[in-house]
Design an enzyme around this catalytic site. Sequence first.
Site, PDB file in Angstrom:
ATOM      1  N   HIS A  67      22.099  12.216 -11.819  1.00  0.00           N
ATOM      2  CA  HIS A  67      22.546  13.370 -11.027  1.00  0.00           C
ATOM      3  C   HIS A  67      21.374  14.179 -10.470  1.00  0.00           C
ATOM      4  O   HIS A  67      21.539  14.926  -9.511  1.00  0.00           O
ATOM      5  CB  HIS A  67      23.482  14.266 -11.860  1.00  0.00           C
ATOM      6  N   ASP A  97      24.443   8.159 -16.160  1.00  0.00           N
ATOM      7  CA  ASP A  97      23.625   9.292 -15.734  1.00  0.00           C
ATOM      8  C   ASP A  97      22.143   9.046 -15.983  1.00  0.00           C
ATOM      9  O   ASP A  97      21.410   9.923 -16.459  1.00  0.00           O
ATOM     10  CB  ASP A  97      24.066  10.584 -16.419  1.00  0.00           C
ATOM     11  N   SER A 177      17.039  19.145 -16.631  1.00  0.00           N
ATOM     12  CA  SER A 177      17.758  17.874 -16.664  1.00  0.00           C
ATOM     13  C   SER A 177      16.810  16.708 -16.417  1.00  0.00           C
ATOM     14  O   SER A 177      16.000  16.724 -15.485  1.00  0.00           O
ATOM     15  CB  SER A 177      18.852  17.859 -15.597  1.00  0.00           C
TER      16      SER A 177
END
Length: 410
Positions: A67, A97, A177
């Site tokens: 993402h 992911d 992230s």
Amino acid sequence: MLPSLFFAAERNARVTPIVEAVSGILPSVVNISAGTEKAESKSSSESRVLGSGCIVDQTGLVLTNSHVIEGAERLNITLSDGRTFTASIVADDPANDLALLKIVTEYQKDSWGAVKMAEPGDLLLGETVIMAGNPYGLGSSISAGILGAIGRKVVYKGKIVFNDILQVDAPIYPGNSGGPLINLNGEMIGISTAVHRNAPGIGFAIPIMRIENVLASWMLPEKFKRAKLGFVPAVRKPNGKPEIYIYSVEKKSPAWEAGIRGGEVLKTFDGKEIKSLIELSRELMRLRVGNTVKLTDTENRSFSISLVPAGVNDGAGVAKELLNISIQEMSPRLADALGFSGLLGVVVSDSFGAGSKIKRGTLITAIDGMPVKNFFDVAEALRDNVSGDKIKLSTVSEESGKKEFWVYAK
């Protein structure tokens, strides 16, 4: 006590396990941004921070979240020492992911410090963990907390998607992230992926076992050296101890011809004990056509595998694999529509590469000096190229006219 000795003792008292762990991990942590700067530029006001990542191989492979790179036109990677490079997308797995990038540099022999990975499943509930990343694009930062839960479930539309997620209370901020989650030994045990919507103090991470298994499906000679091996390894922990085994094998491949059928638990690779899946993956991705490797399993069976060239008769597939573009063959109607009447070549119908110079609607007339007019020609022109190779393209476009430039195979 002499002043110098006093200050040395005071400093040593401040060097906690967290300090030691962080000092070892930060050189492997990178910032990922979207922008327009050129490779090895110092800075750019046009960059937009996307997230973090970590170097997983000395050749410049960087792991991050899928993402993080979603929809990015151009990717830049900034190292802990401030240097910035462009990056290409090697592989992307939105379902897990995870995504794998490669640092693009003029010097293909550059070596990068890779993160140290923990043994899969080596987790202690309540142990101190450290989150490293680049929150808000501020540069390398860390936060510490504890491992609050192991094996959290992720439910999507009433179905359990994952049941292995790690829960931590180390703060995860925007830009974190894709950054590594490490233990006090300085070993990566996962990468951060999300925060709880209703509880900002609770974060989640993808565990190292899933990371290593996904990487093993990517770090293969088929992708990096265009050499056919024919099997994918994986790691599991059936009796509390990790074992590396053959997850899948392709029929009629060199591995299949050597007698491998899947499920074999591996013991040695070329006479050396296999200690971890990531180390085996690093060995496999470097294999070339003509190499012969020997494997043994826990039942003392031996397999000798000789690598052969990977199939290269699909020009469209090779173009997508190496250049990150979709192409289509020229037709009279398409030539008229694009203004390429009388020209021969293949047309770029889509471009997926971060930072790609190859724009949609471009006509590619030659690759490394070899004229291309159909898929077969493209396959022949790219037959000997592998990841990281520099490839010369001759193109025609409405925007730039005739142009020649170099790109790197992803």
